[in-house]
Design an enzyme around this catalytic site. Structure first.
Site, PDB file in Angstrom:
ATOM      1  N   VAL A   4      29.601   9.999  21.784  1.00 25.17           N
ATOM      2  CA  VAL A   4      28.407   9.218  23.173  1.00 25.17           C
ATOM      3  C   VAL A   4      28.984  10.043  24.521  1.00 25.17           C
ATOM      4  CG1 VAL A   4      27.442   7.637  24.110  1.00 25.17           C
ATOM      5  CG2 VAL A   4      27.511   8.084  21.360  1.00 25.17           C
ATOM      6  N   ASP A  59      39.097   8.460  30.477  1.00 27.99           N
ATOM      7  CA  ASP A  59      38.645   7.742  28.720  1.00 27.99           C
ATOM      8  C   ASP A  59      40.776   7.658  29.147  1.00 27.99           C
ATOM      9  OD1 ASP A  59      38.491   9.086  25.905  1.00 27.99           O
ATOM     10  OD2 ASP A  59      40.522   7.799  26.481  1.00 27.99           O
ATOM     11  N   LYS A 111      44.094  13.140  25.232  1.00 29.67           N
ATOM     12  CA  LYS A 111      43.050  13.798  25.685  1.00 29.67           C
ATOM     13  C   LYS A 111      42.374  14.775  26.461  1.00 29.67           C
ATOM     14  CE  LYS A 111      38.829  11.630  22.325  1.00 29.67           C
ATOM     15  NZ  LYS A 111      38.411  10.485  22.915  1.00 29.67           N
ATOM     16  N   LEU A 143      21.773   9.747  20.133  1.00 31.96           N
ATOM     17  CA  LEU A 143      22.101  11.374  19.382  1.00 31.96           C
ATOM     18  C   LEU A 143      22.563  11.098  18.240  1.00 31.96           C
ATOM     19  CD1 LEU A 143      24.786  11.839  22.128  1.00 31.96           C
ATOM     20  CD2 LEU A 143      22.554  12.445  22.274  1.00 31.96           C
ATOM     21  N   GLU A 170      25.487  13.630  15.407  1.00 27.41           N
ATOM     22  CA  GLU A 170      25.842  14.394  15.426  1.00 27.41           C
ATOM     23  C   GLU A 170      26.053  15.665  14.396  1.00 27.41           C
ATOM     24  OE1 GLU A 170      30.379  13.331  13.009  1.00 27.41           O
ATOM     25  OE2 GLU A 170      29.658  10.834  14.631  1.00 27.41           O
ATOM     26  N   CYS A 197      28.128   5.882  12.186  1.00 29.03           N
ATOM     27  CA  CYS A 197      26.828   4.547  13.167  1.00 29.03           C
ATOM     28  C   CYS A 197      26.341   4.140  11.681  1.00 29.03           C
ATOM     29  CB  CYS A 197      25.897   5.346  13.599  1.00 29.03           C
ATOM     30  SG  CYS A 197      26.700   6.350  14.947  1.00 29.03           S
TER      31      CYS A 197
HETATM   32  C1  UGA Z   1      22.477   8.399  13.676  1.00 26.33           C
HETATM   33  C2  UGA Z   1      20.765   8.877  13.816  1.00 26.33           C
HETATM   34  O1  UGA Z   1      19.970   9.189  13.588  1.00 26.33           O
HETATM   35  C3  UGA Z   1      21.277   9.293  15.410  1.00 26.33           C
HETATM   36  O2  UGA Z   1      19.290   9.266  15.807  1.00 26.33           O
HETATM   37  C4  UGA Z   1      22.167   7.360  16.412  1.00 26.33           C
HETATM   38  O3  UGA Z   1      22.349   8.158  17.758  1.00 26.33           O
HETATM   39  C5  UGA Z   1      23.586   7.804  15.336  1.00 26.33           C
HETATM   40  O4  UGA Z   1      23.269   7.593  14.221  1.00 26.33           O
HETATM   41  C6  UGA Z   1      24.439   6.647  16.282  1.00 26.33           C
HETATM   42  O5  UGA Z   1      23.867   5.890  16.138  1.00 26.33           O
HETATM   43  O6  UGA Z   1      25.379   7.304  17.479  1.00 26.33           O
HETATM   44  P1  UGA Z   1      24.646  10.379  13.177  1.00 26.33           P
HETATM   45  O7  UGA Z   1      25.101   8.592  11.643  1.00 26.33           O
HETATM   46  O8  UGA Z   1      25.177  11.237  13.994  1.00 26.33           O
HETATM   47  O9  UGA Z   1      22.740   9.626  13.661  1.00 26.33           O
HETATM   48  O10 UGA Z   1      24.248  11.233  11.558  1.00 26.33           O
HETATM   49  P2  UGA Z   1      22.242  11.338  10.603  1.00 26.33           P
HETATM   50  O11 UGA Z   1      22.184  12.590  11.077  1.00 26.33           O
HETATM   51  O12 UGA Z   1      21.293  10.371  10.605  1.00 26.33           O
HETATM   52  O13 UGA Z   1      22.997  11.169   9.246  1.00 26.33           O
HETATM   53  C7  UGA Z   1      23.692  10.092   8.797  1.00 26.33           C
HETATM   54  C8  UGA Z   1      23.546   9.866   7.050  1.00 26.33           C
HETATM   55  O14 UGA Z   1      22.183   9.178   6.547  1.00 26.33           O
HETATM   56  C9  UGA Z   1      24.383  10.414   6.408  1.00 26.33           C
HETATM   57  O15 UGA Z   1      25.304  10.035   4.990  1.00 26.33           O
HETATM   58  C10 UGA Z   1      23.524  11.853   6.400  1.00 26.33           C
HETATM   59  O16 UGA Z   1      23.888  12.852   5.181  1.00 26.33           O
HETATM   60  C11 UGA Z   1      22.426  10.703   6.029  1.00 26.33           C
HETATM   61  N1  UGA Z   1      21.121  11.185   5.346  1.00 26.33           N
HETATM   62  C12 UGA Z   1      19.688  11.440   5.876  1.00 26.33           C
HETATM   63  C13 UGA Z   1      20.367  11.294   3.766  1.00 26.33           C
HETATM   64  O17 UGA Z   1      20.814  10.736   2.900  1.00 26.33           O
HETATM   65  N2  UGA Z   1      19.207  11.174   3.909  1.00 26.33           N
HETATM   66  C14 UGA Z   1      18.076  11.993   4.968  1.00 26.33           C
HETATM   67  O18 UGA Z   1      17.270  12.183   4.378  1.00 26.33           O
HETATM   68  C15 UGA Z   1      18.945  12.304   6.094  1.00 26.33           C
END
Ligand code: UGA
Length: 432
Positions: A11, A30, A35, A153, A155, A263
């Site tokens: 973040v 940090d 790092k 955000l 990843e 997350c």
């Molecule tokens: C998530 C949120 O999408 C962000 O908005 C948030 O800022 C972030 O957490 C956080 O709190 O920092 P992220 O963990 O990077 O982001 O990943 P996502 O793209 O949301 O995916 C999370 C999980 O859901 C993954 O395992 C992905 O494979 C799964 N997923 C996502 C599905 O199985 N199906 C989907 O349709 C979408």
């Protein structure tokens, strides 16, 4: 305005670099000297497309600097973003806020002029109140304002999500900081981002409620996928059909393995724990957590059936082991449960991930990393597509292995079953 980001994890680093790219002067702090030294050399500790170029560009033009000196950096800055980790407490579900409070104490002794202290880390509702209490011990309340500005955000998409956010949420109880923050975000607002100002507590809760809702959507479609498998329906038709309803929306309705990452698993547990603290039963989120935990078992049972209940000595390949594509992050990836389980049952496992070797599997028996897709699938009985990397989206399996056929279990529904079957492979997917 001079900005200070405390914590150069995902973040803090991404937001700091992007703020500097918008023309602000940013110090990223940090306490990990190693790092910071790497960052000064332009070496990025995380895998995020486009990030390294932006770090190098803004470090060179001196908009971005790195430091281990928190107090000095805070003194020199006007806006301080707290971006340290809030992991799950050991032995419980609540968020461990020790890093947040330690940093707040350090900031407290460095307030030499008016400063806005912002939590960008995901923090439970009322954390801002606690930070305010810590800062008030040594400082006049007129000297600072505590604000919540959660990040959304993803990843792998972080730079795009920062630059073109659906919304910017700022939770503040005073007008002065609201005005300053709106002007900080004005370059994004002028490109179409919606700016929502709420109370500080509301902003804290918006973040958790959003993540919990997205986790619920995924879990919901995963359960519907189970029903589709029993009734001969393609879950993708259901996702499209549901998604066309504007009240539902089509995103985050892709069935697949259990959701993972740094997350959703952590934040769903933390919001339930906040609910418990206030004696509110968040039963929907509780059942989402349970269902997601059970998802890996369901997929492992399917692997067992696909292999006719004979896992011992079967050669199984994992294509992709990270929790999703475009990241090297292994946190709470479902592969961390699947691979040890299958290895324990006597399977011989090879894996290939575009981000390379994973230390998480180093102690497991019969689990080896391969550096090409070809080596990984050679001689396999079962190839599992676990992560939806682009690298796996147009493999010609027939040409790749010349002769030997294996079974494909496509957990991300990347391929068309007819096309794969035409190539002579047995093919299984999810929710079909
Ligand atoms: C998530 C949120 O999408 C962000 O908005 C948030 O800022 C972030 O957490 C956080 O709190 O920092 P992220 O963990 O990077 O982001 O990943 P996502 O793209 O949301 O995916 C999370 C999980 O859901 C993954 O395992 C992905 O494979 C799964 N997923 C996502 C599905 O199985 N199906 C989907 O349709 C979408």
């Amino acid at each position: 305005m001079k900005l200070c980001m405390i914590g150069t994890g995902y973040v803090g680093l991404v937001s700091g670099v992007c703020f500097s790219d918008l023309g602000n002067e940013v110090i990223c702090v940090d306490n990990n000297i190693g790092k910071i030294n790497l960052l000064k050399k332009g070496i990025i500790p995380i895998y995020e497309p486009g990030l390294s170029e932006l770090v190098i560009k803004n470090y060179k033009n001196k908009k971005l600097t790195f430091s281990t000196d928190l107090k000095k950096s805070v003194k020199e800055s006007d806006i301080i973003f707290i971006c340290v980790g809030t992991p799950t407490k050991k032995g419980g579900g609540s968020a461990d806020l020790r890093q947040i409070y330690n940093v707040s104490k350090e900031i407290s002794s460095s307030i030499n002029k008016f400063k806005i202290i912002i939590t960008k880390s995901t923090v439970p509702v009322t954390t801002g109140d606690e930070i305010e209490k810590i800062l008030s011990k040594k400082n006049d309340k007129k000297k600072f304002s505590v604000v919540s500005n959660p990040e959304f955000l993803r990843e792998g998409e972080a730079i795009r999500d920062f630059t073109y956010p659906d919304r910017v949420v700022v939770g503040t109880n005073d007008k002065k900081s609201g005005k300053i923050l709106k002007s900080l975000y004005s370059p994004l607002i002028s490109k179409g981002a919606l700016y929502l100002q709420t109370s500080r507590r509301a902003a804290e809760l918006i973040k958790y409620a959003s993540n919990a809702f997205l986790a619920t959507k995924i879990t919901f479609i995963n359960e519907i996928a189970n029903l589709c498998e029993k009734t001969g329906i393609n879950v993708e038709d259901i996702s499209i059909g549901m998604g066309l309803d504007k009240r539902i929306g089509s995103r985050f309705l892709r069935a697949g393995p259990a959701y993972g990452g740094s997350c959703f698993p952590k934040d769903t547990k933390a919001i339930v724990s906040t609910g418990d603290k206030f004696k509110i039963n968040l039963s929907v989120i509780k059942s989402v957590i349970k269902s997601n935990e059970n998802r890996t078992k369901i997929l492992l049972d399917r692997i067992n059936l696909i292999l006719n209940k004979k896992i011992r000595n079967k050669k199984i390949t994992f294509l992709g082991v990270t929790f999703k594509a475009n990241t090297d992050d292994m946190r709470d990836s479902s592969s961390l449960k699947m691979i040890p389980h299958l290895s324990k049952k006597g399977a011989l496992i090879k894996y290939f991930d575009p981000t390379g070797y994973k230390k998480e599997f180093s102690k497991l028996k019969n689990v080896t990393n391969k550096t090409t897709i070809k080596e990984a699938v050679a001689g396999s009985d079962l190839v599992i597509i676990h992560t939806e990397w682009n690298d796996f989206k147009s493999i010609n399996f027939k040409n790749l292995v010349q002769g030997k056929k294996f079974i494909i279990f496509d957990m991300r529904n990347i391929y068309s079953s007819t096309k794969i079957k035409e190539q002579g492979f047995k093919y299984y997917s999810v929710g079909k």
